[in-house]
Design an enzyme around this catalytic site. Structure first.
Site, PDB file in Angstrom:
ATOM      1  N   GLU A  17      -8.455  27.823  33.931  1.00  0.00           N
ATOM      2  CA  GLU A  17      -9.338  28.447  34.928  1.00  0.00           C
ATOM      3  C   GLU A  17     -10.205  27.382  35.606  1.00  0.00           C
ATOM      4  OE1 GLU A  17     -10.708  32.362  34.455  1.00  0.00           O
ATOM      5  OE2 GLU A  17     -12.802  31.765  34.639  1.00  0.00           O
ATOM      6  N   GLN A 215     -24.141  23.875  27.330  1.00  0.00           N
ATOM      7  CA  GLN A 215     -23.180  24.916  27.679  1.00  0.00           C
ATOM      8  C   GLN A 215     -23.294  26.120  26.738  1.00  0.00           C
ATOM      9  OE1 GLN A 215     -19.414  22.904  27.590  1.00  0.00           O
ATOM     10  NE2 GLN A 215     -18.363  24.654  28.425  1.00  0.00           N
TER      11      GLN A 215
HETATM   12  P1  FAD Z   1     -15.768  46.860  34.624  1.00  0.00           P
HETATM   13  O1  FAD Z   1     -14.334  46.880  34.199  1.00  0.00           O
HETATM   14  O2  FAD Z   1     -16.164  47.675  35.755  1.00  0.00           O
HETATM   15  O3  FAD Z   1     -16.669  47.056  33.366  1.00  0.00           O
HETATM   16  C1  FAD Z   1     -18.085  46.839  33.425  1.00  0.00           C
HETATM   17  C2  FAD Z   1     -18.800  47.837  32.519  1.00  0.00           C
HETATM   18  O4  FAD Z   1     -18.666  49.160  33.076  1.00  0.00           O
HETATM   19  C3  FAD Z   1     -18.211  47.919  31.103  1.00  0.00           C
HETATM   20  O5  FAD Z   1     -19.275  48.161  30.228  1.00  0.00           O
HETATM   21  C4  FAD Z   1     -17.291  49.115  31.171  1.00  0.00           C
HETATM   22  O6  FAD Z   1     -17.070  49.726  29.907  1.00  0.00           O
HETATM   23  C5  FAD Z   1     -18.058  50.032  32.116  1.00  0.00           C
HETATM   24  N1  FAD Z   1     -17.211  50.952  32.875  1.00  0.00           N
HETATM   25  C6  FAD Z   1     -16.028  50.671  33.457  1.00  0.00           C
HETATM   26  N2  FAD Z   1     -15.544  51.770  34.088  1.00  0.00           N
HETATM   27  C7  FAD Z   1     -16.467  52.758  33.892  1.00  0.00           C
HETATM   28  C8  FAD Z   1     -16.559  54.121  34.285  1.00  0.00           C
HETATM   29  N3  FAD Z   1     -15.603  54.704  35.016  1.00  0.00           N
HETATM   30  N4  FAD Z   1     -17.668  54.821  33.911  1.00  0.00           N
HETATM   31  C9  FAD Z   1     -18.650  54.248  33.173  1.00  0.00           C
HETATM   32  N5  FAD Z   1     -18.611  52.965  32.759  1.00  0.00           N
HETATM   33  C10 FAD Z   1     -17.537  52.238  33.116  1.00  0.00           C
HETATM   34  N6  FAD Z   1     -17.507  37.375  37.433  1.00  0.00           N
HETATM   35  C11 FAD Z   1     -17.545  36.886  38.705  1.00  0.00           C
HETATM   36  O7  FAD Z   1     -18.523  37.094  39.407  1.00  0.00           O
HETATM   37  N7  FAD Z   1     -16.504  36.175  39.236  1.00  0.00           N
HETATM   38  C12 FAD Z   1     -15.371  35.921  38.515  1.00  0.00           C
HETATM   39  O8  FAD Z   1     -14.448  35.281  39.019  1.00  0.00           O
HETATM   40  C13 FAD Z   1     -15.294  36.412  37.170  1.00  0.00           C
HETATM   41  N8  FAD Z   1     -14.189  36.215  36.411  1.00  0.00           N
HETATM   42  C14 FAD Z   1     -14.124  36.756  35.144  1.00  0.00           C
HETATM   43  C15 FAD Z   1     -12.952  36.590  34.386  1.00  0.00           C
HETATM   44  C16 FAD Z   1     -12.872  37.114  33.095  1.00  0.00           C
HETATM   45  C17 FAD Z   1     -11.592  36.930  32.307  1.00  0.00           C
HETATM   46  C18 FAD Z   1     -13.972  37.800  32.537  1.00  0.00           C
HETATM   47  C19 FAD Z   1     -13.900  38.341  31.132  1.00  0.00           C
HETATM   48  C20 FAD Z   1     -15.135  37.981  33.284  1.00  0.00           C
HETATM   49  C21 FAD Z   1     -15.224  37.477  34.588  1.00  0.00           C
HETATM   50  N9  FAD Z   1     -16.362  37.657  35.380  1.00  0.00           N
HETATM   51  C22 FAD Z   1     -16.406  37.154  36.663  1.00  0.00           C
HETATM   52  C23 FAD Z   1     -17.519  38.368  34.840  1.00  0.00           C
HETATM   53  C24 FAD Z   1     -17.436  39.901  35.126  1.00  0.00           C
HETATM   54  O9  FAD Z   1     -17.528  40.111  36.506  1.00  0.00           O
HETATM   55  C25 FAD Z   1     -18.585  40.574  34.392  1.00  0.00           C
HETATM   56  O10 FAD Z   1     -18.372  40.522  33.006  1.00  0.00           O
HETATM   57  C26 FAD Z   1     -18.947  41.984  34.847  1.00  0.00           C
HETATM   58  O11 FAD Z   1     -20.190  42.344  34.238  1.00  0.00           O
HETATM   59  C27 FAD Z   1     -17.941  43.054  34.490  1.00  0.00           C
HETATM   60  O12 FAD Z   1     -16.804  42.966  35.223  1.00  0.00           O
HETATM   61  P2  FAD Z   1     -15.512  43.879  34.873  1.00  0.00           P
HETATM   62  O13 FAD Z   1     -14.531  43.647  35.921  1.00  0.00           O
HETATM   63  O14 FAD Z   1     -15.133  43.700  33.459  1.00  0.00           O
HETATM   64  O15 FAD Z   1     -16.166  45.335  35.069  1.00  0.00           O
END
Ligand code: FAD
Length: 292
Positions: A17, A215
């Site tokens: 990444e 970090q």
């Molecule tokens: P979601 O899948 O939407 O989940 C977020 C929260 O909402 C969880 O607690 C979930 O259980 C809850 N949730 C989901 N759907 C629902 C629903 N329908 N009703 C109620 N609750 C719900 N951030 C960046 O800004 N840029 C990046 O490029 C980036 N890359 C990442 C790559 C990886 C592999 C990971 C693990 C994280 C990355 N992040 C990045 C961080 C990420 O954006 C954050 O962790 C963010 O807080 C959650 O994103 P998500 O897509 O997992 O959200």
């Protein structure tokens, strides 16, 4: 090439990444670093996306460069939190125009000034909303999503978190990459639980090599990761000696990868953080296992 068609079932493969530059001034140095990592010929490289703007405009430039000039499949991240339908629609068109097929669909972290805002009117409240929109825009996109072996910090409990993860997969997420973790047992337990919940898509564990003491604080703040005693001891011992800390952090990450592979996990994503030397060292530590 779709990420899901690339994943290895038999032998170990690493993906790396990188993150795009924060300013135009650092574009060339970031491009050089990402190119050095591409020369290691990983299975694929992912390029992160700055939530709420920031570095987002460079994500596609870097992803395209890696793919077109080095033949390394790229995975472009895209976030949707606090974005409008118009902005996301425009980004999707740009992704299509860049010929990128692999997209990591993320919600993004809620900006601190919006943490207590009324979210009912938001166009995107969760990543699942973006997954659905991407699938509608192009059936052929290969969509990845994030998952959290130690539970997303906003989730009340793991059961709810996994329920929402299943919704994301059912909406069209074809593979998942995990948040960093420092104890492989957390990953094994998580895999057991999600398989039991009917989530069958490939899960790519994300390994973060911790190469300097600063970090660590950032990593814990971001991910809430549990630090095993073995890891804490290592930081206590080497944290004040940058070279020793780097060597020990790379060894720890290498050890995690070997243990995952010994337990049947073949595809591993390394949070290489624009550090070609770290990516190269991990790869060379595993050269006989990787056959490289
Ligand atoms: P979601 O899948 O939407 O989940 C977020 C929260 O909402 C969880 O607690 C979930 O259980 C809850 N949730 C989901 N759907 C629902 C629903 N329908 N009703 C109620 N609750 C719900 N951030 C960046 O800004 N840029 C990046 O490029 C980036 N890359 C990442 C790559 C990886 C592999 C990971 C693990 C994280 C990355 N992040 C990045 C961080 C990420 O954006 C954050 O962790 C963010 O807080 C959650 O994103 P998500 O897509 O997992 O959200």
């Amino acid at each position: 090439m779709k990420i899901t068609d690339l994943l290895n079932k038999e032998t170990l493969s690493l993906s790396f990444e990188v993150f795009p530059p924060k300013t135009e001034a650092s574009f060339d140095s970031v491009k050089t670093a990402t190119r050095e990592i591409a020369k290691l010929r990983p299975l694929f490289m992912s390029v992160t996306y700055g939530a709420g703007g920031g570095t987002s405009k460079y994500t596609l430039d870097i992803a395209k460069d890696i793919k077109e000039n080095f033949g390394v499949p790229s995975l472009a991240h895209l976030t949707c939190v606090s974005s409008t339908k118009e902005t996301v629609g425009q980004k999707i068109e740009e992704i299509k125009a860049a010929g990128i097929k692999n997209i990591m669909a993320l919600r993004g972290d809620i900006p601190s000034h919006l943490e207590n805002a009324d979210r009912s009117g938001w166009a995107y409240r969760h990543a699942v909303d973006l997954v659905r929109e991407l699938k509608e825009a192009d059936e052929d996109f290969c969509i990845g999503g994030a998952c959290y072996p130690e539970v997303h910090p906003e989730s009340e409990n793991q059961k709810d978190d996994i329920k929402h993860l299943k919704e994301k997969v059912d909406a069209g997420c074809e593979f998942l990459t995990t948040q960093m973790f420092f104890d492989n047992n957390l990953l094994f337990n998580f895999l057991y639980k999600i398989r039991e919940a009917g989530i069958t898509v490939p899960v790519i564990p994300g390994i973060m090599p911790i190469t300097n003491a600063n970090q660590i604080e950032r990593a814990i703040k971001l991910s809430g990761s549990f630090m095993p005693r073995r890891f804490v001891n290592l930081v206590d011992k080497f944290g004040s000696d940058p070279d020793a800390m780097k060597q020990a952090g790379i060894a720890y990450a290498t050890d995690q990868i070997i243990d995952l592979y010994a337990n049947g996990i073949t595809n591993i994503h390394v949070y290489s953080m624009n550090k070609p030397d770290v990516a190269e060292k991990i790869q060379s530590n595993l050269s006989d296992i990787l056959g490289k």
